[in-house]
Design an enzyme around this catalytic site. Structure first.
Site, PDB file in Angstrom:
ATOM      1  N   LYS A  38     -35.697  -6.469 -24.397  1.00  0.00           N
ATOM      2  CA  LYS A  38     -34.708  -7.085 -23.526  1.00  0.00           C
ATOM      3  C   LYS A  38     -34.252  -8.442 -24.008  1.00  0.00           C
ATOM      4  CE  LYS A  38     -38.007  -9.155 -20.278  1.00  0.00           C
ATOM      5  NZ  LYS A  38     -38.398  -9.226 -18.850  1.00  0.00           N
ATOM      6  N   ASP A  63     -36.116  -5.113 -14.394  1.00  0.00           N
ATOM      7  CA  ASP A  63     -37.352  -5.602 -13.779  1.00  0.00           C
ATOM      8  C   ASP A  63     -38.257  -4.396 -13.554  1.00  0.00           C
ATOM      9  OD1 ASP A  63     -39.399  -6.601 -12.215  1.00  0.00           O
ATOM     10  OD2 ASP A  63     -38.097  -7.771 -10.900  1.00  0.00           O
ATOM     11  N   SER A 142     -53.968  -5.444 -20.969  1.00  0.00           N
ATOM     12  CA  SER A 142     -54.757  -6.100 -19.940  1.00  0.00           C
ATOM     13  C   SER A 142     -55.065  -7.520 -20.420  1.00  0.00           C
ATOM     14  CB  SER A 142     -56.038  -5.315 -19.655  1.00  0.00           C
ATOM     15  OG  SER A 142     -56.807  -5.926 -18.638  1.00  0.00           O
ATOM     16  N   TYR A 156     -55.383 -13.023 -10.688  1.00  0.00           N
ATOM     17  CA  TYR A 156     -55.034 -12.514 -12.019  1.00  0.00           C
ATOM     18  C   TYR A 156     -56.012 -11.443 -12.495  1.00  0.00           C
ATOM     19  CZ  TYR A 156     -54.025 -12.570 -17.041  1.00  0.00           C
ATOM     20  OH  TYR A 156     -53.722 -12.224 -18.331  1.00  0.00           O
ATOM     21  N   LYS A 160     -55.512  -7.316 -13.512  1.00  0.00           N
ATOM     22  CA  LYS A 160     -55.812  -6.824 -14.849  1.00  0.00           C
ATOM     23  C   LYS A 160     -56.946  -5.786 -14.831  1.00  0.00           C
ATOM     24  CE  LYS A 160     -52.794  -9.041 -17.321  1.00  0.00           C
ATOM     25  NZ  LYS A 160     -51.753  -8.320 -18.092  1.00  0.00           N
TER      26      LYS A 160
END
EC number: 1.1.1.102
Length: 302
Positions: A38, A63, A142, A156, A160
């Site tokens: 992108k 998105d 990850s 966070y 993950k």
């Protein structure tokens, strides 16, 4: 007696894998892969490394974390122009850190949306075609924070860790179709996102992160692509990454008998080393707490 027990254990593991359907995947051939990116600047850089004039670099902005139907339509557009997807790399993600009670609930929702659903949607859009063609690779990026929960990463790390559960379950579903999953656990990497993350890291998180070195993006990318082509379920970098992967292997798939035996043999030693690491991290947290309390007392008495 111990040697006899060890020999019996090794023989048992070998027998187990000999009678199991475990077959190491064949390397995926990517002689001239097309790339969907992108960023126009990235597009120019990628085109500089094209190996032939037939390669096409297509940029489509979307998105990946909000609307599955939109993601599916965009991938269909890309496949109409470039052909079916041989390898999908899910690398959309972001990190935000802070103490659990200081983080807004919206932060947990945002990170789960980007880091987890941002990998679910593209994978869901390509998996049917991969199974029909009996070929494909899906990479989930990850983090080492997806193997070990750390101070400041309650939002966070959770997002993950979720990726691993998705990857393990999906690998069991698609392995009979010659589709292989790779989960990458990169360490701290010198990217603009990492620089932005460091601006708001709690002191404890920053000090813990500084116990390991920061890797270059090129190193991480090369290792991920190499492991994905080989069909390795796990992709890690450096000695710390190798140790973490062995320690947290659990019931994760293995690519070869050698990998499984290495995990069995090294588990005890690596667990011992890990205890020292954990003790060091706890010590950092305690010292920071004590310093903060002293500062608060000094401010009150000033």
């Amino acid at each position: 007696m111990l040697l006899l027990a060890a020999a019996f254990l090794v023989a048992f593991v070998l027998l187990l894998y000999m009678v199991s359907p475990l077959i190491s995947p064949k390397p995926l051939a990517l002689p001239g892969a097309h790339v969907v990116d992108k960023l126009l600047q990235a597009k120019k850089e990628i085109e500089m490394h094209s190996i032939n004039d037939k390669q096409v670099v297509l940029c489509i902005s979307v998105d990946v974390s909000q609307d599955y139907n939109q993601v599916e339509n965009v991938i269909k557009q890309a496949q109409e122009k470039l052909g079916p997807v041989d390898m999908l790399v899910n690398c959309a993600g972001m990190a935000m850190s802070g103490k659990f009670e200081d983080l807004e609930v919206s932060t947990f929702e945002r990170l789960m949306s980007i880091n987890y659903l941002g990998s679910v949607y593209p994978s869901r859009a390509v998996i049917t075609t991969m199974k029909e063609r009996r070929v494909g690779r899906i990479v989930f990026v990850s983090s080492q924070a997806g193997q070990l929960g750390l101070f400041g990463f309650t939002a966070y790390s959770a997002s993950k860790f979720a990726i691993r559960g998705l990857a393990e379950a999906l690998q069991m579903e698609v392995k009979p179709y010659n589709v292989y999953i790779t989960v990458a656990y990169p360490p701290d990497t010198d990217t603009p996102g990492f620089a932005e993350e460091n601006r708001t890291k709690p002191l404890e998180t920053r000090l813990i992160s500084e116990t390991t070195s920061v890797c270059k993006p090129e190193q991480v990318a090369k290792q991920i692509v190499k492991d994905a082509i080989q069909g390795n379920f796990n992709s890690s970098l450096g000695s710390d990454g190798y140790m973490l992967s062995a320690l947290t292997c659990g019931m994760a798939p293995v690519t070869s008998i050698t990998e499984g035996l290495q995990q069995v043999v090294t588990m005890g030693l690596f667990r011992t080393i890990a205890l020292f690491y954990l003790g060091s991290f706890d010590s950092i947290v305690r010292r920071c707490m004590m310093q903060r309390e002293k500062s608060e007392i000094a401010d009150k008495t000033a």
